[in-house]
Design an enzyme around this catalytic site. Structure first.
Site, PDB file in Angstrom:
ATOM      1  N   GLU A  42      -0.357  -2.305  -9.911  1.00 31.96           N
ATOM      2  CA  GLU A  42      -0.419  -3.314  -8.851  1.00 31.96           C
ATOM      3  C   GLU A  42       0.841  -4.182  -8.890  1.00 31.96           C
ATOM      4  O   GLU A  42       1.461  -4.446  -7.861  1.00 31.96           O
ATOM      5  CB  GLU A  42      -1.658  -4.204  -9.003  1.00 31.96           C
ATOM      6  CG  GLU A  42      -2.968  -3.515  -8.710  1.00 31.96           C
ATOM      7  CD  GLU A  42      -3.142  -3.152  -7.239  1.00 31.96           C
ATOM      8  OE1 GLU A  42      -2.528  -3.786  -6.365  1.00 31.96           O
ATOM      9  OE2 GLU A  42      -3.891  -2.197  -6.974  1.00 31.96           O
ATOM     10  N   GLU A  66       0.832  -1.204   0.000  1.00 37.72           N
ATOM     11  CA  GLU A  66       0.000   0.000   0.000  1.00 37.72           C
ATOM     12  C   GLU A  66       0.868   1.255   0.000  1.00 37.72           C
ATOM     13  O   GLU A  66       0.592   2.218  -0.721  1.00 37.72           O
ATOM     14  CB  GLU A  66      -0.933   0.004   1.219  1.00 37.72           C
ATOM     15  CG  GLU A  66      -2.056  -1.028   1.156  1.00 37.72           C
ATOM     16  CD  GLU A  66      -2.903  -0.911  -0.106  1.00 37.72           C
ATOM     17  OE1 GLU A  66      -3.067   0.207  -0.603  1.00 37.72           O
ATOM     18  OE2 GLU A  66      -3.379  -1.942  -0.597  1.00 37.72           O
TER      19      GLU A  66
END
Lengths: 198, 361
Positions: free
Chosen positions: B283, B177
């Site tokens: 990602e 994150e």
């Protein structure tokens, strides 16, 4: 004369080269400042660690008065860490302090009451957190150093770096293999859990 | 555990740390320009349309606007406002808006000491400012991050995540994150989602009308059908009006209108696919960055497996924030369409890539 195409070209080329050097120089300065900033990240944590050590020594002393040689060793290594300058030297000193601390914890292990005492547990948590912070700060610093050093050693920057005397940074890494100790999970050692790092 | 050597040996890709954030910022700008290439004509079309309707209302009422050319400056003004300023306003609000949708709450005093410590350490390792941490009271393990810049970023973890992962696995998720924060992914995603939202708005409205026309009671149906009829007339009239404008206004403006209409009809899908492809790449990038930071691909793999196993068990998640999660909270199927339009890479590929980075040290 004033519209001599060669003169025109030469002046233009000179301008382009000047502008490029200016940009390259600025990038180098930015890189250097960022790497210094990354170093201060390590510095802060090393100081924090050095500040925790006397407290730990005092706490252990309260239970194990006669283990003087270990206390002295830890105190000595802490002093060396405070005095050491330069990334590699400080990494060496830090490695030595780690080894001394492991010995201190081996002493502490013989005293279950000490191990259960609140100040000791808190200190161990702080210390192990600091170790982890040092590891992360070192990671960040070394990566910055790697890219800065690679940059001043490779082509267009190389010329500018030479001209203005940019020097490569030292890695925060011990020059001596035996001091490049595997990171010890202090918390696990203190709890008598000797599995070590996975 | 971190190893004794700190050289980036995990991935073969050369890593220039202090260049990466800059490079990412440049890429964001580049992609924005690319989207603008698609979006601006569409926005121009929408606003021209608005102008036409305004003109249709104003012209009969007032004789002062004798020459339709006088409307051009107004049209340009509205285009600028509608095409740039308005999306910018939405974009400014998007991060806090998304956070509100997620329903995450701030940490209470004394809560999550371990979590705070992990985040702090990872921030030291990545040179990022420490973000706000929030908890989402959901039993399903997952995490997300928002914030338009690393300085005002927020990392949200669910209660389920804290309960089901060990320290190292949690560290892996947080690192992923934080790397997204550092890469300005949230900024990128918010901007693209905003642009897409604007372009899709008429289509969404039409879809809603269709559904209303199909499913609603007899009292609503005529209204919905009426609206649909108007919408269809709107498009048909639009093409016609643009052609007329092309004839009246000497070509250029009108032809821009016609071209932008055609683009407008075709581009949302292209934009959606572009956006989703970017999202998937980011990602992957964040996974790799996280491994570089924690040196522990194994823990991240285990975290992915745990989080992946919980997908679809919890209450449905608002689609607006689904893209921001660590693992896509919507149960996904396979198939080409799903693949092209999903915001996250398939779990199997993510795990496979991480496994290939090895379980070092």
């Amino acid at each position: 004369m004033s519209n001599d195409p060669y003169l025109f070209g030469a002046v233009g080329l000179l301008l382009v080269v000047l502008l490029m050097s200016l940009l390259l120089y600025n990038r180098l300065v930015r890189g250097r400042e960022r790497t210094r900033e990354a170093w201060s990240g390590i510095d802060v944590q090393l100081r924090r660690r050095a500040n925790l050590v006397p407290m730990l020594v005092d706490t252990v002393k309260g239970y194990a008065r006669h283990e003087r040689s270990v206390f002295e060793e830890v105190t000595r290594e802490r002093g060396r860490l405070m005095e050491a300058t330069g990334a590699a030297d400080r990494a060496d000193a830090n490695g030595r302090l780690s080894r001394a601390l492991v010995r201190l914890l081996a002493v502490a292990e013989a005293y279950p009451q000490l191990r259960a005492s609140e100040p000791f547990v808190e200190l161990m948590e702080d210390l192990s957190d600091t170790e982890e912070k040092i590891a992360f700060a070192r990671h960040f610093y070394n990566r910055n150093v790697a890219s800065f050093n690679a940059r001043i050693g490779s082509f267009p920057h190389f010329v500018v770096a030479r001209t203005f005397g940019f020097r490569p940074f030292e890695f925060f890494r011990s020059t001596r293999d035996e001091l490049e100790a595997p990171r010890v999970d202090l918390l696990a050692v203190a709890k008598g859990d000797h599995r070590g790092p996975p | 555990m971190r190893s004794a050597t700190d050289e980036p040996s995990v991935t073969s890709e050369p890593v220039l740390v202090f260049d990466r954030i800059d490079a990412n910022r440049r890429n964001t700008v580049l992609l924005l320009a690319l989207s603008a290439l698609f979006v601006l004509p569409a926005a121009a079309y929408l606003t021209q349309y608005l102008i036409l309707w305004l003109a249709a209302v104003i012209l009969p009422l007032s004789t002062r606007v004798g020459d339709p050319r006088r409307l051009i400056p107004v049209a340009i003004g509205v285009t600028v406002f509608g095409g740039i300023f308005f999306p910018y306003l939405i974009y400014l609000r998007s991060a806090s808006h998304l956070l509100r949708i997620s329903g995450a709450r701030p940490l209470e005093a004394g809560e999550g000491t371990e979590l705070r410590r992990l985040v702090e350490n990872l921030c030291i390792g990545s040179g990022l400012p420490v973000p706000q941490i929030r908890i989402l009271d959901s039993p399903v393990p997952n995490a997300l991050s928002t914030g338009l810049s690393p300085k005002d970023a927020t990392v949200v973890v669910t209660r389920g995540l804290l309960e089901s992962l060990d320290r190292r696995e949690l560290e892996g998720v947080l690192a992923q994150e934080l790397c997204q924060v550092g890469n300005n992914d949230v900024l990128l995603k918010s901007v693209l989602a905003t642009l897409l939202g604007i372009m899709l708005a008429p289509f969404r409205a039409a879809g809603r009308l269709f559904r209303a026309a199909g499913g609603a009671g007899p009292s609503v149906r005529p209204v919905a059908l009426g609206c649909l009829y108007v919408a269809a007339a709107y498009v048909v009239f639009g093409v016609g009006a643009m052609l007329v404008m092309a004839a009246v206004l000497g070509g250029l403006v009108g032809w821009i209108g016609v071209t932008s209409l055609l683009l407008f009809l075709g581009t949302p899908l292209i934009c959606l696919m572009l956006y989703r492809a970017v999202s998937r790449e980011r990602e992957f990038l964040a996974d790799a960055n996280a491994v570089l930071l924690t040196r522990n691909p194994g823990a991240l793999v285990r975290a992915l497996e745990t989080v992946g196993a919980g997908i679809g068990r919890g209450p449905p998640v608002d689609p607006a924030i689904a893209d921001l999660f660590f693992v896509d909270p919507r149960p996904t199927g396979s198939g080409v369409g799903r693949r092209l339009l999903s915001s996250h890479p398939p779990m199997r590929e993510r795990i496979e890539l991480l496994r290939r980075m090895g379980e070092p040290y």
